[in-house]
Design an enzyme around this catalytic site. Structure first.
Site, PDB file in Angstrom:
ATOM      1  N   ASN A 161      -7.883   3.880   8.828  1.00 53.93           N
ATOM      2  CA  ASN A 161      -7.316   2.719   9.512  1.00 53.93           C
ATOM      3  C   ASN A 161      -7.499   2.744  11.020  1.00 53.93           C
ATOM      4  O   ASN A 161      -7.543   1.710  11.668  1.00 53.93           O
ATOM      5  CB  ASN A 161      -5.830   2.581   9.158  1.00 53.93           C
ATOM      6  CG  ASN A 161      -5.087   3.889   9.221  1.00 53.93           C
ATOM      7  OD1 ASN A 161      -5.434   4.854   8.544  1.00 53.93           O
ATOM      8  ND2 ASN A 161      -4.068   3.950  10.053  1.00 53.93           N
ATOM      9  N   GLN A 186      -7.608  -0.133   3.561  1.00 54.17           N
ATOM     10  CA  GLN A 186      -8.406  -0.727   4.642  1.00 54.17           C
ATOM     11  C   GLN A 186      -9.794  -1.171   4.192  1.00 54.17           C
ATOM     12  O   GLN A 186     -10.457  -1.913   4.922  1.00 54.17           O
ATOM     13  CB  GLN A 186      -8.546   0.259   5.812  1.00 54.17           C
ATOM     14  CG  GLN A 186      -7.265   0.481   6.589  1.00 54.17           C
ATOM     15  CD  GLN A 186      -6.813  -0.746   7.393  1.00 54.17           C
ATOM     16  OE1 GLN A 186      -7.547  -1.716   7.561  1.00 54.17           O
ATOM     17  NE2 GLN A 186      -5.591  -0.711   7.872  1.00 54.17           N
ATOM     18  N   THR A 227      11.692  -6.920 -11.247  1.00 51.55           N
ATOM     19  CA  THR A 227      11.178  -8.283 -11.395  1.00 51.55           C
ATOM     20  C   THR A 227      10.007  -8.488 -10.445  1.00 51.55           C
ATOM     21  O   THR A 227      10.109  -8.203  -9.253  1.00 51.55           O
ATOM     22  CB  THR A 227      12.303  -9.299 -11.097  1.00 51.55           C
ATOM     23  OG1 THR A 227      13.370  -9.034 -12.007  1.00 51.55           O
ATOM     24  CG2 THR A 227      11.827 -10.731 -11.259  1.00 51.55           C
ATOM     25  N   CYS A 244       2.324   1.393  12.509  1.00 48.10           N
ATOM     26  CA  CYS A 244       3.572   2.083  12.181  1.00 48.10           C
ATOM     27  C   CYS A 244       3.794   3.296  13.081  1.00 48.10           C
ATOM     28  O   CYS A 244       4.843   3.906  13.037  1.00 48.10           O
ATOM     29  CB  CYS A 244       3.622   2.464  10.713  1.00 48.10           C
ATOM     30  SG  CYS A 244       2.125   3.212  10.135  1.00 48.10           S
ATOM     31  N   GLY A 284       0.809  -1.207   0.000  1.00 45.25           N
ATOM     32  CA  GLY A 284       0.000   0.000   0.000  1.00 45.25           C
ATOM     33  C   GLY A 284       0.850   1.268   0.000  1.00 45.25           C
ATOM     34  O   GLY A 284       0.521   2.251  -0.661  1.00 45.25           O
ATOM     35  N   THR A 285       1.943   1.246   0.746  1.00 45.09           N
ATOM     36  CA  THR A 285       2.794   2.432   0.844  1.00 45.09           C
ATOM     37  C   THR A 285       3.336   2.818  -0.534  1.00 45.09           C
ATOM     38  O   THR A 285       3.277   3.983  -0.933  1.00 45.09           O
ATOM     39  CB  THR A 285       3.959   2.180   1.830  1.00 45.09           C
ATOM     40  OG1 THR A 285       3.391   1.871   3.105  1.00 45.09           O
ATOM     41  CG2 THR A 285       4.868   3.375   1.948  1.00 45.09           C
TER      42      THR A 285
END
Ligand code: PLP
Length: 391
Positions: free
Chosen positions: A151, A179, A237, A325, A71-72
């Protein structure tokens, strides 16, 4: 000791079906999806199946899905990508005060580079007023970014209304749906978004993989420089095993959304009502109606949140003070501050977040243990005594 996991907004357990789907891609089908031989083609085919699975969940076309490391990265790619591709001399973006750090800090980084940022406030229940978003727009606005579900509070934002505003003003619109995807229906057409971020580990998929939906025709610059992977939109990759897991998780999420939503919502309501009726001085944060069925955020006055989380953990129950976080941060949550909570109120707020694997017994166990934990912590709280709540 029976353990109960009520921190599903931080991350979810991998679904066994997802685990099984990923297995062949560790040891057998390990090809590089860019290789033209048999190994490569098997990896590529698996990745394209996953792309279709993710696209189906969102009502998008497979070609509009770009896999990322989570997500970041998807949030960074959306914000930076749109801003860097925009041609205007002055660039302005509109976002909100309650975004996840992946958007908030990206917007701050852009601000340091000269991009103008307007952070729209939210009301006391944690919901953005679309009229405020519209008022913030300027001729030089290149992007609106408003999260779908918060969140910490679980509040669901009026994305459809904001989508209409974005269309009317011909401005790109991004939503961080990390979320919400897999928990409530998410349809990119209905929401009217041009870009949407999601993350595998929030919907019983693997960690370190996510996706950015990019509406066909959207012009953005790639965040990274490298090869021609993902149609030149994200070099590197591909994490084939993770992508296969994300695809399977998306397929599972799409299979039983209504029943799952109702079952988890009922568990959450029983938890919240049970706590509210047995614990004095307990207040729910956020909007009681406009929120994810998986989440509740409760304030226990005269309790210090981190101490509560540790005490609950010692009794086998995992919950959280907010975003994983932000753990260890001394600052009160920016989300809870944005809804008007004083620092000590923000610090006494706890998030309980449920998922597919929670059961009735989990709620029974929590309701058995929690009132005692609160009572013990309050008994030693000088604030609680000072407030005259105990003699
Ligand atoms: N956006 C929101 C709303 C989140 O809750 C999270 C994770 O907590 C992220 C973005 C970041 O996602 P990831 O952990 O995949 O980088």
């Amino acid at each position: 000791m029976r353990r109960v996991y009520l921190d599903n907004n931080a991350t979810t357990a991998l679904a066994p079906e997802v685990y099984a789907a990923m297995q062949p891609y560790w040891l057998e089908d390990y090809g590089n999806a860019s290789s033209i031989h048999w190994y490569g083609q098997r990896a590529k085919a698996a990745m394209e199946t996953a792309r279709e699975q993710v696209a189906r969940l969102l009502g998008a076309r497979p070609s509009e899905i770009v896999f990322t490391s989570g997500g970041t990265e998807a949030d960074n790619a959306a914000l930076v990508g749109i801003v860097e591709a925009a041609r205007s001399a002055t660039k302005h973006i509109v976002t909100t005060a309650i975004e996840h750090h992946a958007v908030l800090h990206t917007a701050q980084a852009l601000e340091k580079k000269g991009v103008e940022v307007t952070s729209v406030r939210v009301g006391p229940s944690g919901v953005v007023d679309p009229a405020d978003v519209e008022r913030a727009l300027r001729p030089e606005t290149v992007l609106i970014s408003v999260m779908h579900a918060n969140n910490e509070l679980g509040t669901i934002q009026p994305i459809e209304e904001i989508g209409r505003i974005a269309r009317e003003h011909d401005i790109y619109f991004h939503t961080d749906a990390v979320q919400s995807v897999g928990k409530i229906p998410v349809d990119v057409e209905k929401l009217g978004v041009d870009l949407l971020s999601l993350s595998g580990h929030k919907l019983h998929g693997p960690k370190g993989v996510g996706a950015l939906y990019i509406r066909k025709g959207t012009i953005l610059r790639s965040l990274l420089h490298g090869g021609h992977h993902e149609r030149d939109r994200r070099p590197g990759t591909e994490n084939v095993t993770g992508i296969v897991g994300l695809g399977k998780a998306a397929e599972l999420a799409g299979a039983h959304p209504a029943e799952e939503t109702a079952r988890i919502g009922a568990l959450r309501d029983r938890l919240e009502q049970g706590i509210s009726s047995s614990v004095p001085l307990c207040v729910a944060n956020g909007d009681p109606a406009r929120r994810l069925p998986t989440t509740c955020n409760l304030r226990f006055d005269h309790i210090e949140g981190e101490g509560f989380v540790i005490a609950m953990d010692l009794r086998g129950i995992a919950c959280s003070t907010g975003a994983a976080c932000s753990s260890g941060s001394l600052e009160p949550s920016h989300v809870l501050s944005a809804i008007g909570l004083r620092p000590e109120q923000a610090r006494s707020s706890i998030r309980f977040s449920l998922g597919r694997f929670n059961t009735d017994e989990d709620i029974d166990t929590t309701l058995e243990i929690l009132p005692d934990v609160v009572e013990r912590l309050r008994a030693v709280s000088p604030h609680y005594r000072k407030a005259g709540v105990v003699s």
